[in-house]
Design an enzyme around this catalytic site. Structure first.
Site, PDB file in Angstrom:
ATOM      1  N   CYS A  56       0.763  -1.247   0.124  1.00 56.79           N
ATOM      2  CA  CYS A  56      -0.058  -0.148  -0.085  1.00 56.79           C
ATOM      3  C   CYS A  56       0.710   1.389   0.024  1.00 56.79           C
ATOM      4  CB  CYS A  56      -0.848  -0.173   1.188  1.00 56.79           C
ATOM      5  SG  CYS A  56      -1.649   1.727   1.630  1.00 56.79           S
ATOM      6  N   CYS A  59       0.337   3.310   3.065  1.00 53.99           N
ATOM      7  CA  CYS A  59       1.069   2.998   4.183  1.00 53.99           C
ATOM      8  C   CYS A  59       2.554   2.836   4.155  1.00 53.99           C
ATOM      9  CB  CYS A  59       0.769   1.276   4.196  1.00 53.99           C
ATOM     10  SG  CYS A  59      -0.876   0.954   4.204  1.00 53.99           S
ATOM     11  N   CYS A 404       0.227   2.485 -10.599  1.00 48.02           N
ATOM     12  CA  CYS A 404      -0.205   1.502  -9.640  1.00 48.02           C
ATOM     13  C   CYS A 404      -0.361   0.172 -10.557  1.00 48.02           C
ATOM     14  CB  CYS A 404      -1.865   1.892  -9.416  1.00 48.02           C
ATOM     15  SG  CYS A 404      -2.651   0.670  -8.958  1.00 48.02           S
ATOM     16  N   CYS A 407      -4.091  -1.248 -11.306  1.00 49.36           N
ATOM     17  CA  CYS A 407      -4.416  -0.577 -12.675  1.00 49.36           C
ATOM     18  C   CYS A 407      -3.958  -0.953 -13.959  1.00 49.36           C
ATOM     19  CB  CYS A 407      -3.903   0.763 -12.529  1.00 49.36           C
ATOM     20  SG  CYS A 407      -4.721   1.746 -10.787  1.00 49.36           S
TER      21      CYS A 407
END
Length: 480
Positions: A56, A59, A404, A407
């Site tokens: 993440c 994160c 990403c 994605c």
């Protein structure tokens, strides 16, 4: 109607040397998992737990701030973390559905969600308020002066005795609101007399450094005291006419339409210089009180990346002069392009244009594509409304980050979907780079129904099933 598919954030990999101080701060964050969470958590009176996933991006951004805060809070509040990819049972038990999720535990029990700042200093300040009594008892004038001589506002309840129902209600409110505000109380009524309170009530002291000629430094609450009425009183008066916006309190200020003046503000080392520009802002602001716009000042350096990314302003654009922005609660953004004049006239003109609706909104947008190529329609912020809010079409739009991995994994399926439906002129399969374009808040759809968030699977059949259920305009709806 428009359907919005929101995907997971980009993952950034960083290689860094582990200096001794970094290693120490990492040790200050306790690692917990399925096997040891319960018996280790119960050992700590107050603990802040971060539930995260290693991939993440948010994160990763939080990690160094969390570690710094853990070091500052060592011996006072324990900070801990749980890797939810490795300890699914614990994360499921505490209802973790997104990353990072932060929760406050008391003696091993899930006490409350953490909704405070994400900076090291912000976490430290927020969690430090979770220790000690909900409200500090004041006995002498010296106690009171020490308590109100603080960088944050102070709320002091004044009561006839220790057993009264009003004091009991006040302490309940302090217990609920202690993570946001500083509370104290006294039964020595002589302490409140110099401030105009001669009976039971509540005094709100604004920070001494924010004292000014345009408003009172102390506000008195004399209404019937309930948790709701006290919360409302604090909410309406805590910040005053023009508060100092910080990384820690920005979210609380931005629940309303907010004008912010950014400059080299430093109350610690240069309080006089910091109030020089603030006083000029307040002089103009008094003319617009009650018109739905609130005001604040902030350190330009603290918000450098936000000014650049959200408003297209470099911190050197104005030199030593302030930069001025407006951000509404709907996410609309405006910037003052005229140089800030010391007499306040330029700010007055900017505000007058704002209230007369003569300002052009600032929208961060990629360049408009010269031509449409490919099955998936590329949308940029400048063209969002005419494409996505077209009332004659159903639009499925993906908001993505170029870096990403999730994605990128979806791209071939999404492209196949667009090609399959390309013959249907009433359905648009679109995508927008959410990093380099402003995404309208709530997707700001006008003239159509509210957008429907796509939360299904990532296979072709999942998208087709969704469109079959939600599309309004397609003559081929039953064939999807």
């Amino acid at each position: 109607m428009a359907a919005a598919g929101r995907l997971l954030p980009a993952v950034t990999l960083v290689w860094a040397f582990a200096f001794p101080s970094m290693v120490s701060s990492r040790r200050d964050v306790l690692k917990l998992g399925d096997a040891d969470f319960d018996y280790l958590a119960i050992e700590h009176d107050t603990m802040l737990v971060k539930f995260y996933a290693p991939w993440c991006g948010h994160c990763k951004k939080l990690a160094p701030e969390f570690e710094k805060a853990a070091t500052k809070l060592k011996g006072t509040v324990q900070l801990a973390k749980v890797d939810c990819t490795a300890h699914v049972g614990t994360c499921t038990r505490f209802g973790v559905t997104g990353y990072p999720t932060l929760k406050i535990f008391r003696n091993g029990r899930d006490w409350a969600s953490y909704d405070g700042p994400r900076s090291a200093e912000g976490i430290y300040q927020y969690m430090n308020k979770q220790t000690g009594p909900d409200s500090v008892s004041l006995l002498t004038e010296e106690d009171l002066q020490i308590f109100i001589d603080h960088c944050d506002a102070s709320i002091i309840g004044v009561f006839s005795g220790e057993e009264g129902s009003r004091l009991s209600e006040y302490l309940k409110a302090a217990g609920l609101l202690r993570d946001q505000f500083r509370f104290a109380h006294t039964t020595q009524k002589n302490l409140s007399s110099p401030y105009g309170l001669h009976s039971e009530g509540v005094l709100l002291f604004r920070p001494p450094r924010m004292s000014n000629q345009f408003e009172d430094s102390v506000v008195i609450f004399k209404d019937f005291l309930t948790i709701s009425s006290l919360r409302r009183f604090i909410r309406d008066h805590i910040f005053g006419l023009c508060p100092h916006m910080t990384l820690e309190n920005k979210d609380r200020l931005r629940v309303r339409d907010l004008l912010t003046v950014f400059y080299r503000l430093d109350y610690k080392h240069n309080p006089k210089g910091s109030n020089y520009w603030r006083n000029r802002v307040m002089k103009v602001a008094t003319k617009y009180v009650g018109r739905g716009l609130t005001f604040s000042v902030a350190n330009k350096k603290d918000f450098q990346s936000e000014l650049e990314d959200d408003f297209g302003l470099g911190t050197s654009d104005s030199g030593d002069l302030p930069l001025v922005t407006i951000r509404t609660k709907l996410g609309h953004k405006y910037t003052m392009r005229e140089e800030f004049t010391r007499d306040g006239q330029s700010l007055d003109r900017f505000l007058n244009d704002y209230f007369m609706d003569r300002l052009k909104r600032y929208i961060k947008s990629e360049s408009v594509p010269e031509k449409h190529s490919g099955a998936v329609q590329v949308v940029v912020a400048e063209l969002f409304d005419p494409i996505v809010n077209d009332p004659t079409k159903d639009v499925l739009i993906q908001f993505y980050s170029p870096s990403c991995p999730h994605c990128k994994k979806l791209q071939p399926v999404y492209t196949q979907l667009a090609k399959m439906l390309s013959a249907d002129p009433t359905i648009v399969i679109a995508k927008m780079n959410a990093v380099d374009n402003d995404v309208p808040p709530g997707y700001d759809v006008q003239g159509k129904d509210q957008p429907i968030r796509y939360e299904g699977g990532r296979e072709l059949r999942d998208f087709l099933r969704f469109l079959r259920r939600e599309a309004n305009h397609s003559p081929y709806k039953q064939e999807l």
